[in-house]
Design a protein around this motif. Structure first.
Motif, PDB file in Angstrom:
ATOM      1  N   LEU A 108       0.833  -1.196   0.000  1.00 16.17           N
ATOM      2  CA  LEU A 108       0.000   0.000   0.000  1.00 16.17           C
ATOM      3  C   LEU A 108       0.864   1.241   0.000  1.00 16.17           C
ATOM      4  N   LYS A 109       0.463   2.197  -0.824  1.00 18.42           N
ATOM      5  CA  LYS A 109       1.032   3.545  -0.785  1.00 18.42           C
ATOM      6  C   LYS A 109      -0.109   4.513  -0.482  1.00 18.42           C
ATOM      7  N   VAL A 110       0.158   5.471   0.400  1.00 18.17           N
ATOM      8  CA  VAL A 110      -0.801   6.524   0.705  1.00 18.17           C
ATOM      9  C   VAL A 110      -0.146   7.828   0.304  1.00 18.17           C
ATOM     10  N   ASP A 111      -0.810   8.549  -0.607  1.00 16.72           N
ATOM     11  CA  ASP A 111      -0.221   9.764  -1.187  1.00 16.72           C
ATOM     12  C   ASP A 111       1.200   9.485  -1.696  1.00 16.72           C
ATOM     13  N   ASP A 112       1.346   8.383  -2.416  1.00 17.06           N
ATOM     14  CA  ASP A 112       2.594   7.965  -3.071  1.00 17.06           C
ATOM     15  C   ASP A 112       3.731   7.626  -2.106  1.00 17.06           C
ATOM     16  N   LYS A 113       3.420   7.417  -0.835  1.00 13.32           N
ATOM     17  CA  LYS A 113       4.430   7.004   0.142  1.00 13.32           C
ATOM     18  C   LYS A 113       4.089   5.604   0.621  1.00 13.32           C
ATOM     19  N   GLY A 114       5.065   4.704   0.559  1.00 10.06           N
ATOM     20  CA  GLY A 114       4.850   3.344   1.034  1.00 10.06           C
ATOM     21  C   GLY A 114       4.569   3.317   2.525  1.00 10.06           C
ATOM     22  N   VAL A 115       3.640   2.466   2.936  1.00  5.64           N
ATOM     23  CA  VAL A 115       3.328   2.316   4.358  1.00  5.64           C
ATOM     24  C   VAL A 115       3.477   0.852   4.748  1.00  5.64           C
ATOM     25  N   ASN A 116       3.764   0.625   6.004  1.00  3.15           N
ATOM     26  CA  ASN A 116       3.894  -0.725   6.536  1.00  3.15           C
ATOM     27  C   ASN A 116       2.506  -1.178   6.983  1.00  3.15           C
ATOM     28  N   LEU A 117       1.946  -2.177   6.288  1.00  2.00           N
ATOM     29  CA  LEU A 117       0.605  -2.639   6.612  1.00  2.00           C
ATOM     30  C   LEU A 117       0.507  -3.244   8.004  1.00  2.00           C
ATOM     31  N   TYR A 122     -16.638  10.997   6.465  1.00  2.00           N
ATOM     32  CA  TYR A 122     -17.933  10.412   6.139  1.00  2.00           C
ATOM     33  C   TYR A 122     -18.673  11.358   5.218  1.00  2.00           C
ATOM     34  N   GLY A 123     -19.149  10.814   4.095  1.00  2.00           N
ATOM     35  CA  GLY A 123     -19.939  11.590   3.146  1.00  2.00           C
ATOM     36  C   GLY A 123     -21.355  11.036   3.125  1.00  2.00           C
ATOM     37  N   GLY A 124     -22.184  11.594   2.267  1.00  2.00           N
ATOM     38  CA  GLY A 124     -23.582  11.168   2.187  1.00  2.00           C
ATOM     39  C   GLY A 124     -23.763   9.712   1.794  1.00  2.00           C
ATOM     40  N   LYS A 125     -22.857   9.155   1.010  1.00  2.00           N
ATOM     41  CA  LYS A 125     -23.015   7.782   0.542  1.00  2.00           C
ATOM     42  C   LYS A 125     -21.967   6.831   1.096  1.00  2.00           C
ATOM     43  N   GLY A 126     -21.252   7.232   2.128  1.00  2.00           N
ATOM     44  CA  GLY A 126     -20.271   6.339   2.726  1.00  2.00           C
ATOM     45  C   GLY A 126     -18.992   7.049   3.109  1.00  2.00           C
ATOM     46  N   LEU A 127     -17.887   6.361   2.926  1.00  2.00           N
ATOM     47  CA  LEU A 127     -16.567   6.886   3.265  1.00  2.00           C
ATOM     48  C   LEU A 127     -15.963   7.568   2.042  1.00  2.00           C
ATOM     49  N   VAL A 128     -15.372   8.732   2.242  1.00  2.00           N
ATOM     50  CA  VAL A 128     -14.763   9.490   1.150  1.00  2.00           C
ATOM     51  C   VAL A 128     -13.277   9.647   1.451  1.00  2.00           C
ATOM     52  N   LEU A 129     -12.434   9.254   0.505  1.00  2.00           N
ATOM     53  CA  LEU A 129     -10.989   9.335   0.713  1.00  2.00           C
ATOM     54  C   LEU A 129     -10.498  10.781   0.672  1.00  2.00           C
ATOM     55  N   ASP A 130      -9.641  11.124   1.623  1.00  2.00           N
ATOM     56  CA  ASP A 130      -8.992  12.437   1.654  1.00  2.00           C
ATOM     57  C   ASP A 130      -7.552  12.342   1.174  1.00  2.00           C
ATOM     58  N   LYS A 131      -7.093  11.117   0.915  1.00  2.00           N
ATOM     59  CA  LYS A 131      -5.753  10.874   0.389  1.00  2.00           C
ATOM     60  C   LYS A 131      -5.855   9.826  -0.713  1.00  2.00           C
ATOM     61  N   LYS A 132      -4.841   9.778  -1.540  1.00  2.00           N
ATOM     62  CA  LYS A 132      -4.775   8.767  -2.590  1.00  2.00           C
ATOM     63  C   LYS A 132      -4.261   7.456  -1.982  1.00  2.00           C
ATOM     64  N   PHE A 133      -4.977   6.371  -2.235  1.00  2.00           N
ATOM     65  CA  PHE A 133      -4.585   5.034  -1.769  1.00  2.00           C
ATOM     66  C   PHE A 133      -4.290   4.170  -2.989  1.00  2.00           C
ATOM     67  N   GLU A 134      -3.120   3.536  -2.989  1.00  2.00           N
ATOM     68  CA  GLU A 134      -2.745   2.680  -4.120  1.00  2.00           C
ATOM     69  C   GLU A 134      -2.261   1.327  -3.594  1.00  2.00           C
ATOM     70  N   PHE A 135      -3.018   0.287  -3.915  1.00  2.00           N
ATOM     71  CA  PHE A 135      -2.667  -1.079  -3.548  1.00  2.00           C
ATOM     72  C   PHE A 135      -1.995  -1.745  -4.738  1.00  2.00           C
ATOM     73  N   THR A 136      -1.010  -2.582  -4.480  1.00  2.00           N
ATOM     74  CA  THR A 136      -0.414  -3.412  -5.524  1.00  2.00           C
ATOM     75  C   THR A 136      -0.480  -4.854  -5.044  1.00  2.00           C
ATOM     76  N   ALA A 137      -1.215  -5.670  -5.797  1.00  2.00           N
ATOM     77  CA  ALA A 137      -1.360  -7.091  -5.472  1.00  2.00           C
ATOM     78  C   ALA A 137      -0.491  -7.903  -6.427  1.00  2.00           C
ATOM     79  N   THR A 138       0.184  -8.910  -5.882  1.00  2.00           N
ATOM     80  CA  THR A 138       1.035  -9.794  -6.679  1.00  2.00           C
ATOM     81  C   THR A 138       0.631 -11.237  -6.411  1.00  2.00           C
TER      82      THR A 138
END
Length: 157
Positions: free
Chosen positions: A22-31, A44-60
């Motif tokens: 996982l990267k959050v705002d292009d920075k790797g994080v330790n899961l 929290y938004g009207g239809k659920g959770l709204v991201l305030d940062k970019k989340f990028e998962f890489t699955a292998t």
């Protein structure tokens, strides 16, 4: 011996899940230590959770001896509804917007929208639940039940 039941489930597919990062705002994080925080990572938004940062998962994973990789991105403003937990099961599993399910459901929703193979989408949820388990009070039973429900639903739908 660990996770033998999962290996048997996917043996016929010749698929083996290797890792998720996982990267959050292009920075790797330790899961092992990461946790989504209200007001920092999402709101929290009207239809659920709204991201305030970019989340990028890489699955292998490997499939038929070939290593494959998929990048799944949730941009700022992406909205998702948390876990789809039936009302009858919420008493013993938890509520859809419970903190322990925010990251796993985000990864799963991005994989589903990207039409990732059901084995991979299910394993993304399972691995992220597993990472959250140590800090977020997710029992072994809940972790397995959610994985089985998601895998079964993705096969029949």
């Amino acid at each position: 011996m660990k996770n033998n039941h999962l290996r048997r489930l996917h043996k016929r597919n010749k698929q083996q899940f290797k890792s998720i990062t996982l990267k959050v705002d292009d920075k790797g994080v330790n899961l092992d230590y990461f946790r989504m925080i209200h007001g920092v990572d999402f709101h929290y938004g009207g239809k659920g959770l709204v991201l305030d940062k970019k989340f990028e998962f890489t699955a292998t994973w490997t499939e038929g001896g070939v290593t494959k990789q998929k990048r799944l991105t949730g941009e700022v403003g992406y909205t998702y509804d948390g876990c789809s937990i039936p009302k009858f099961a919420r008493k013993f599993i938890g509520k859809p917007l419970s903190p322990q399910f925010m990251l796993p459901s985000l990864g799963h929703d991005l994989a589903t929208e990207d039409k990732v193979d059901h084995f991979v989408e299910s394993m993304i949820l399972y691995k992220l639940l597993h990472y959250q388990k140590g800090r977020m009070d997710i029992s072994w039973l809940v972790e397995r039940l959610m994985y089985i429900a998601v895998y079964a639903w993705s096969v029949v739908s």
